[in-house]
Design a protein around this motif. Structure first.
Motif, mmCIF file in Angstrom:
data_model
loop_
_atom_site.group_PDB
_atom_site.id
_atom_site.type_symbol
_atom_site.label_atom_id
_atom_site.label_comp_id
_atom_site.label_asym_id
_atom_site.label_seq_id
_atom_site.Cartn_x
_atom_site.Cartn_y
_atom_site.Cartn_z
ATOM 1 N N LEU A 188 0.826 -1.213 0.000
ATOM 2 C CA LEU A 188 0.000 0.000 0.000
ATOM 3 C C LEU A 188 0.860 1.263 0.000
ATOM 4 O O LEU A 188 0.502 2.255 -0.653
ATOM 5 N N PHE A 189 1.975 1.269 0.713
ATOM 6 C CA PHE A 189 2.871 2.430 0.662
ATOM 7 C C PHE A 189 3.459 2.599 -0.737
ATOM 8 O O PHE A 189 3.670 3.720 -1.205
ATOM 9 N N THR A 190 3.724 1.489 -1.426
ATOM 10 C CA THR A 190 4.198 1.563 -2.805
ATOM 11 C C THR A 190 3.145 2.230 -3.688
ATOM 12 O O THR A 190 3.449 3.156 -4.450
ATOM 13 N N VAL A 191 1.911 1.785 -3.564
ATOM 14 C CA VAL A 191 0.815 2.381 -4.340
ATOM 15 C C VAL A 191 0.656 3.851 -3.974
ATOM 16 O O VAL A 191 0.445 4.706 -4.845
ATOM 17 N N SER A 192 0.796 4.166 -2.697
ATOM 18 C CA SER A 192 0.664 5.548 -2.243
ATOM 19 C C SER A 192 1.720 6.463 -2.853
ATOM 20 O O SER A 192 1.412 7.584 -3.276
ATOM 21 N N VAL A 193 2.968 5.989 -2.898
ATOM 22 C CA VAL A 193 4.038 6.801 -3.495
ATOM 23 C C VAL A 193 3.744 7.059 -4.965
ATOM 24 O O VAL A 193 3.843 8.188 -5.450
ATOM 25 N N VAL A 194 3.347 6.021 -5.682
ATOM 26 C CA VAL A 194 3.047 6.178 -7.112
ATOM 27 C C VAL A 194 1.860 7.110 -7.304
ATOM 28 O O VAL A 194 1.899 8.010 -8.152
ATOM 29 N N SER B 81 -10.206 12.639 -8.109
ATOM 30 C CA SER B 81 -10.326 11.336 -7.453
ATOM 31 C C SER B 81 -8.972 10.731 -7.120
ATOM 32 O O SER B 81 -8.852 9.974 -6.158
ATOM 33 N N ILE B 82 -7.961 11.053 -7.905
ATOM 34 C CA ILE B 82 -6.633 10.502 -7.639
ATOM 35 C C ILE B 82 -6.144 10.954 -6.263
ATOM 36 O O ILE B 82 -5.577 10.172 -5.508
ATOM 37 N N THR B 83 -6.391 12.204 -5.928
ATOM 38 C CA THR B 83 -6.007 12.717 -4.615
ATOM 39 C C THR B 83 -6.727 11.965 -3.509
ATOM 40 O O THR B 83 -6.122 11.605 -2.491
ATOM 41 N N LEU B 84 -8.012 11.718 -3.694
ATOM 42 C CA LEU B 84 -8.785 10.985 -2.684
ATOM 43 C C LEU B 84 -8.300 9.543 -2.559
ATOM 44 O O LEU B 84 -8.171 9.024 -1.444
ATOM 45 N N ASN C 247 -6.684 7.831 0.749
ATOM 46 C CA ASN C 247 -7.272 6.629 1.339
ATOM 47 C C ASN C 247 -6.292 5.459 1.353
ATOM 48 O O ASN C 247 -6.251 4.693 2.316
ATOM 49 N N VAL C 248 -5.504 5.320 0.303
ATOM 50 C CA VAL C 248 -4.486 4.259 0.273
ATOM 51 C C VAL C 248 -3.437 4.528 1.350
ATOM 52 O O VAL C 248 -2.996 3.608 2.043
ATOM 53 N N SER C 249 -3.056 5.791 1.517
ATOM 54 C CA SER C 249 -2.087 6.148 2.561
ATOM 55 C C SER C 249 -2.646 5.837 3.946
ATOM 56 O O SER C 249 -1.927 5.323 4.815
ATOM 57 N N LEU C 250 -3.910 6.135 4.148
ATOM 58 C CA LEU C 250 -4.560 5.828 5.429
ATOM 59 C C LEU C 250 -4.598 4.317 5.658
ATOM 60 O O LEU C 250 -4.278 3.842 6.750
ATOM 61 N N ALA C 251 -4.961 3.562 4.632
ATOM 62 C CA ALA C 251 -4.995 2.102 4.764
ATOM 63 C C ALA C 251 -3.601 1.554 5.071
ATOM 64 O O ALA C 251 -3.444 0.671 5.920
#
Length: 185
Positions: free
Chosen positions: A19-25, A43-46, A50-54
């Motif tokens: 998830l941190f990998t997805v968040s960085v990208v 939506s990308i920001t949201l 949300n991915v960062s929170l997860a």
């Protein structure tokens, strides 16, 4: 119960890393202001948030489960002070540094409106340090850190992040600010 705590600690650590990998990208894509297929720009920001929170929640479950795991034997000091742990102190210390950076990023995210955009952005650059630290921690400390499937996952993560960073540094990257003003570069 010990096996369950170990499995939860390991699984949530791996999930947090993905998830941190997805968040960085997504953070890099968010900065460009370009939409992804099927998602409008806003939506990308949201999704990034949300991915960062997860990822942060998985990280917290990772830590809490390791507090109670008799094999890991973590204590509160291990989550704050790096490189003093009893098990693989260097690699565990990288995890502590990563966690400390997550705390700073979460705090600045919550205080974003009070910090101002420049301060927020300057501190948020720590996420570029957080990700490789977390990856190194997972490889060096993780139970599966040197197994083929995990190294393949780590290599895929590195490839995706490096590609996103290369795009971010390339001439083809246009920041959201430029898009709003109608500029091109």
């Amino acid at each position: 119960m010990d096996d369950a705590l170990w499995a939860i600690g390991r699984g949530t650590g791996i999930a947090a890393l993905v998830l941190f990998t997805v968040s960085v990208v997504l953070g890099i894509v968010t900065r460009s202001g370009r939409p992804l297929p099927g998602l409008p720009r806003f939506s990308i920001t949201l999704v990034h948030r949300n991915v960062s929170l997860a990822a942060t929640l998985f990280l917290l479950v990772h830590l809490v489960s390791l507090f109670f795991d008799p094999y890991a034997q973590l204590d509160l000091l291990d989550t704050v002070v790096p490189f003093f742990g009893s098990y693989r102190p260097f690699w565990q210390g990288l995890g502590t540094v990563g966690f400390d950076l997550v705390v700073v990023l979460v705090a600045t995210g919550l205080l974003r409106g009070r910090l101002g955009p420049r301060t927020f952005k300057a501190i948020h650059w720590a996420s570029y340090a957080l990700w490789p630290i977390a990856l190194a921690h997972a490889i060096g400390t993780g139970t599966n850190g040197t197994e083929g499937w995990f190294l393949a996952l780590a290599a895929a993560s590195v490839l995706v992040v490096v590609a996103a960073c290369a795009w971010r540094l390339s001439a083809r990257f246009i920041e959201f600010h430029s898009l709003r003003l109608g500029e091109t570069s």
